[in-house]
Design a protein around this motif. Structure first.
Motif, PDB file in Angstrom:
ATOM      1  N   MET A  66       0.819  -1.215   0.000  1.00 58.05           N
ATOM      2  CA  MET A  66       0.000   0.000   0.000  1.00 58.05           C
ATOM      3  C   MET A  66       0.858   1.274   0.000  1.00 58.05           C
ATOM      4  N   GLY A  67       1.802   1.335   0.927  1.00 57.59           N
ATOM      5  CA  GLY A  67       2.595   2.558   1.095  1.00 57.59           C
ATOM      6  C   GLY A  67       3.358   2.943  -0.162  1.00 57.59           C
ATOM      7  N   SER A  68       3.912   1.945  -0.857  1.00 55.93           N
ATOM      8  CA  SER A  68       4.699   2.260  -2.059  1.00 55.93           C
ATOM      9  C   SER A  68       3.817   2.953  -3.099  1.00 55.93           C
ATOM     10  N   ALA A  80       2.723  -2.339   8.960  1.00 59.05           N
ATOM     11  CA  ALA A  80       1.973  -3.588   9.082  1.00 59.05           C
ATOM     12  C   ALA A  80       1.007  -3.608  10.266  1.00 59.05           C
ATOM     13  N   ASN A  81       1.451  -3.179  11.427  1.00 58.88           N
ATOM     14  CA  ASN A  81       0.677  -3.407  12.666  1.00 58.88           C
ATOM     15  C   ASN A  81       1.150  -2.438  13.754  1.00 58.88           C
ATOM     16  N   PRO A  82       0.495  -2.451  14.923  1.00 56.35           N
ATOM     17  CA  PRO A  82       0.900  -1.497  15.971  1.00 56.35           C
ATOM     18  C   PRO A  82       2.372  -1.642  16.371  1.00 56.35           C
ATOM     19  N   THR A  93       7.708   0.683  16.674  1.00 57.08           N
ATOM     20  CA  THR A  93       9.142   0.577  16.397  1.00 57.08           C
ATOM     21  C   THR A  93       9.626   1.783  15.592  1.00 57.08           C
ATOM     22  N   MET A  94       8.910   2.081  14.530  1.00 55.60           N
ATOM     23  CA  MET A  94       9.349   3.186  13.652  1.00 55.60           C
ATOM     24  C   MET A  94       9.219   4.544  14.347  1.00 55.60           C
ATOM     25  N   ALA A  95       8.238   4.672  15.239  1.00 56.94           N
ATOM     26  CA  ALA A  95       8.019   5.974  15.881  1.00 56.94           C
ATOM     27  C   ALA A  95       8.929   6.181  17.086  1.00 56.94           C
ATOM     28  N   CYS A 132      -1.607   5.921   8.626  1.00 59.13           N
ATOM     29  CA  CYS A 132      -2.589   5.241   7.758  1.00 59.13           C
ATOM     30  C   CYS A 132      -2.635   3.740   8.028  1.00 59.13           C
ATOM     31  N   SER A 133      -1.777   3.249   8.900  1.00 55.66           N
ATOM     32  CA  SER A 133      -1.727   1.817   9.208  1.00 55.66           C
ATOM     33  C   SER A 133      -3.021   1.388   9.888  1.00 55.66           C
ATOM     34  N   THR A 134      -3.388   0.106   9.718  1.00 58.32           N
ATOM     35  CA  THR A 134      -4.535  -0.400  10.479  1.00 58.32           C
ATOM     36  C   THR A 134      -4.021  -0.872  11.833  1.00 58.32           C
ATOM     37  N   PRO A 179      -6.611   5.463   8.505  1.00 60.36           N
ATOM     38  CA  PRO A 179      -6.518   4.169   7.815  1.00 60.36           C
ATOM     39  C   PRO A 179      -7.415   4.155   6.576  1.00 60.36           C
ATOM     40  N   VAL A 180      -7.199   3.147   5.745  1.00 59.09           N
ATOM     41  CA  VAL A 180      -7.883   3.171   4.445  1.00 59.09           C
ATOM     42  C   VAL A 180      -8.665   1.889   4.181  1.00 59.09           C
ATOM     43  N   ALA A 181      -9.687   2.029   3.337  1.00 53.58           N
ATOM     44  CA  ALA A 181     -10.328   0.877   2.704  1.00 53.58           C
ATOM     45  C   ALA A 181      -9.922   0.922   1.244  1.00 53.58           C
ATOM     46  N   HIS A 195      -5.653 -11.507   9.666  1.00 51.37           N
ATOM     47  CA  HIS A 195      -5.615 -12.159  10.979  1.00 51.37           C
ATOM     48  C   HIS A 195      -5.336 -11.123  12.070  1.00 51.37           C
ATOM     49  N   LYS A 196      -4.361 -10.254  11.788  1.00 50.59           N
ATOM     50  CA  LYS A 196      -4.028  -9.174  12.731  1.00 50.59           C
ATOM     51  C   LYS A 196      -5.241  -8.266  12.973  1.00 50.59           C
ATOM     52  N   ASP A 197      -5.928  -7.906  11.904  1.00 52.76           N
ATOM     53  CA  ASP A 197      -7.075  -6.995  12.053  1.00 52.76           C
ATOM     54  C   ASP A 197      -8.164  -7.631  12.922  1.00 52.76           C
ATOM     55  N   LEU A 198      -8.387  -8.928  12.725  1.00 56.32           N
ATOM     56  CA  LEU A 198      -9.422  -9.597  13.529  1.00 56.32           C
ATOM     57  C   LEU A 198      -8.988  -9.702  14.986  1.00 56.32           C
TER      58      LEU A 198
HETATM   59  P1  NAP Z   1       2.877  -4.959   3.570  1.00 55.56           P
HETATM   60  O1  NAP Z   1       3.013  -4.977   2.100  1.00 55.56           O
HETATM   61  O2  NAP Z   1       3.075  -6.220   4.330  1.00 55.56           O
HETATM   62  O3  NAP Z   1       3.829  -3.813   4.146  1.00 55.56           O
HETATM   63  C1  NAP Z   1       4.027  -3.692   5.513  1.00 55.56           C
HETATM   64  C2  NAP Z   1       4.990  -2.562   5.798  1.00 55.56           C
HETATM   65  O4  NAP Z   1       5.305  -2.561   7.216  1.00 55.56           O
HETATM   66  C3  NAP Z   1       6.329  -2.684   5.089  1.00 55.56           C
HETATM   67  O5  NAP Z   1       6.842  -1.406   4.837  1.00 55.56           O
HETATM   68  C4  NAP Z   1       7.177  -3.413   6.129  1.00 55.56           C
HETATM   69  O6  NAP Z   1       8.564  -3.247   5.958  1.00 55.56           O
HETATM   70  C5  NAP Z   1       6.715  -2.712   7.378  1.00 55.56           C
HETATM   71  N1  NAP Z   1       7.003  -3.466   8.595  1.00 55.56           N
HETATM   72  C6  NAP Z   1       6.463  -4.641   8.978  1.00 55.56           C
HETATM   73  N2  NAP Z   1       6.948  -5.020  10.182  1.00 55.56           N
HETATM   74  C7  NAP Z   1       7.831  -4.056  10.539  1.00 55.56           C
HETATM   75  C8  NAP Z   1       8.642  -3.865  11.679  1.00 55.56           C
HETATM   76  N3  NAP Z   1       8.640  -4.731  12.699  1.00 55.56           N
HETATM   77  N4  NAP Z   1       9.430  -2.775  11.719  1.00 55.56           N
HETATM   78  C9  NAP Z   1       9.422  -1.873  10.691  1.00 55.56           C
HETATM   79  N5  NAP Z   1       8.664  -1.989   9.596  1.00 55.56           N
HETATM   80  C10 NAP Z   1       7.875  -3.072   9.523  1.00 55.56           C
HETATM   81  O7  NAP Z   1       1.426  -4.446   4.005  1.00 55.56           O
HETATM   82  P2  NAP Z   1       0.384  -3.502   3.255  1.00 55.56           P
HETATM   83  O8  NAP Z   1      -0.583  -4.345   2.532  1.00 55.56           O
HETATM   84  O9  NAP Z   1       1.096  -2.400   2.566  1.00 55.56           O
HETATM   85  O10 NAP Z   1      -0.406  -2.938   4.526  1.00 55.56           O
HETATM   86  C11 NAP Z   1       0.066  -1.865   5.312  1.00 55.56           C
HETATM   87  C12 NAP Z   1      -1.026  -1.515   6.321  1.00 55.56           C
HETATM   88  O11 NAP Z   1      -2.219  -1.156   5.623  1.00 55.56           O
HETATM   89  C13 NAP Z   1      -1.428  -2.663   7.250  1.00 55.56           C
HETATM   90  O12 NAP Z   1      -1.760  -2.127   8.496  1.00 55.56           O
HETATM   91  C14 NAP Z   1      -2.657  -3.251   6.569  1.00 55.56           C
HETATM   92  O13 NAP Z   1      -3.499  -3.908   7.488  1.00 55.56           O
HETATM   93  C15 NAP Z   1      -3.299  -2.002   6.011  1.00 55.56           C
HETATM   94  N6  NAP Z   1      -4.138  -2.177   4.817  1.00 55.56           N
HETATM   95  C16 NAP Z   1      -3.757  -2.989   3.799  1.00 55.56           C
HETATM   96  C17 NAP Z   1      -4.592  -3.122   2.695  1.00 55.56           C
HETATM   97  C18 NAP Z   1      -4.242  -4.005   1.537  1.00 55.56           C
HETATM   98  O14 NAP Z   1      -5.162  -4.318   0.767  1.00 55.56           O
HETATM   99  N7  NAP Z   1      -3.013  -4.453   1.343  1.00 55.56           N
HETATM  100  C19 NAP Z   1      -5.790  -2.408   2.625  1.00 55.56           C
HETATM  101  C20 NAP Z   1      -6.140  -1.560   3.677  1.00 55.56           C
HETATM  102  C21 NAP Z   1      -5.302  -1.450   4.776  1.00 55.56           C
HETATM  103  P3  NAP Z   1       9.398  -4.291   5.032  1.00 55.56           P
HETATM  104  O15 NAP Z   1       9.138  -3.848   3.619  1.00 55.56           O
HETATM  105  O16 NAP Z   1      10.778  -4.152   5.485  1.00 55.56           O
HETATM  106  O17 NAP Z   1       8.812  -5.658   5.310  1.00 55.56           O
END
Ligand code: NAP
Length: 287
Positions: A10-12, A64-66, A71-73, A92-94, A118-120, A236-239
């Motif tokens: 998402m972030g990228s 990814a999660n809280p 950690t980052m903050a 924007c994280s969930t 956060p986003v849908a 799984h984390k969200d639930l």
């Molecule tokens: P993702 O591709 O798995 O990316 C997770 C990001 O968190 C990556 O930048 C990862 O870094 C980083 N991260 C994970 N653990 C970390 C740690 N311990 N320390 C530092 N950085 C860490 O996930 P995503 O799909 O982009 O989702 C991001 C957030 O948006 C989540 O909260 C997710 O629930 C939410 N979300 C996702 C979607 C979706 O459809 N994908 C939709 C709505 C909301 P690395 O690159 O180094 O692993």
């Protein structure tokens, strides 16, 4: 300068839309390689979250999660101690509402403004700038970043004070998780009764019982391939966060807790990095 931390699925894409709209970006990700496409497009690399904070007026996180956000903050070289008073952090994280409120309080101690947003919407809406934002924060702060959110999304719902965005996100994802599991079970029943899978999927999608998002999962289920749009481990984390938040409010959510364990089991089987629709594998008896 905008700081962006967390360049996963998402972030990228969100960061790329900001860049494409002409904003200057400084980015950080735990795994640097994921930043390369953005760096080639002109984003600046920060060697740490701290460095991103020192050069940003607004900082976005999409993690990814809280635990990852914390950690980052706040851990070594975390960004929060280096954001000066008056600056804005948009998460924007969930995460869960209690965590959001904790981060908001930490910001308030230092005079930093905080927004939960956060986003849908998944990989494709993120790419197209069509996310839906659920926002918690002060009106004037939300108004200030609204133009940035509209670069990344098609709708911005300001739902009240800090925590409200996070709360609504959990409500929405509870529905998403249960609808996916229910659909998977219905397909499995149809197959067990002797229909071929494609027929059952098409029939279900042509009834009002199927949630609109399931159309996008049709090919995954038919071909039994689940490339991640929304990784199952995050569902799984969200639930888990849903269950935790319900406990804190003194209510029970029997279906959500059952769904949590289904997604947990699918993760245990090794499908955590697949799309969350891979819960179909579990419910159709695959291993
Ligand atoms: P993702 O591709 O798995 O990316 C997770 C990001 O968190 C990556 O930048 C990862 O870094 C980083 N991260 C994970 N653990 C970390 C740690 N311990 N320390 C530092 N950085 C860490 O996930 P995503 O799909 O982009 O989702 C991001 C957030 O948006 C989540 O909260 C997710 O629930 C939410 N979300 C996702 C979607 C979706 O459809 N994908 C939709 C709505 C909301 P690395 O690159 O180094 O692993």
């Amino acid at each position: 300068m905008i700081g962006f931390i967390g360049l996963g699925i998402m972030g990228s894409r969100m960061a790329e839309n900001l860049l494409n709209s002409g904003y200057s970006l400084i980015v950080y990700n735990r795994t640097k390689e994921k930043a390369e496409p953005l760096l080639q497009k002109g984003a600046k690399w920060a060697n740490s979250p701290k460095e991103a904070a020192e050069q940003s007026d607004v900082i976005f996180t999409m993690l990814a999660n809280p635990q990852a956000v914390e950690t980052m903050a706040l851990k070594e070289h975390g960004f929060l101690p280096y954001l000066s008073a008056g600056k804005l952090w948009v998460d924007c994280s969930t995460v869960d509402p209690a965590f959001t409120r904790k981060m908001a309080a930490k910001c308030a101690e230092r005079g930093i403004r905080f927004i939960d947003a956060p986003v849908a919407g998944s990989k494709l809406p993120a790419e197209k700038g069509e996310l839906v934002f659920f926002v918690g924060g002060r009106q004037e702060d939300v108004d200030e970043i609204r133009p940035l959110l509209h670069v990344m999304g098609k709708a911005v719902h300001h739902l009240g004070e800090n925590g409200k965005g996070t709360m609504m996100k959990l409500v929405v994802n509870l529905m998403l998780a249960e609808a996916m599991a229910a659909f998977s079970e219905a397909v499995s029943l149809g197959e067990a009764l002797g229909f071929d899978k494609e027929t059952v999927v098409n029939m279900l999608l042509n009834t009002p019982t199927a949630a609109p998002f399931l159309q996008g999962k049709k090919d995954y289920i038919i071909h039994n391939r689940f490339p991640a749009e929304f990784p199952l481990e995050h569902m799984h984390k969200d639930l888990h966060l849903v269950a935790q938040s319900a406990y804190e409010r003194g209510i029970t959510l029997p279906l959500a807790n059952l769904a949590k364990e289904l997604y947990g089991l699918a993760k245990q089987y090794g499908w955590g990095q697949d799309d969350f629709s891979a819960v179909y594998r579990l419910l159709s008896g695959q291993k």
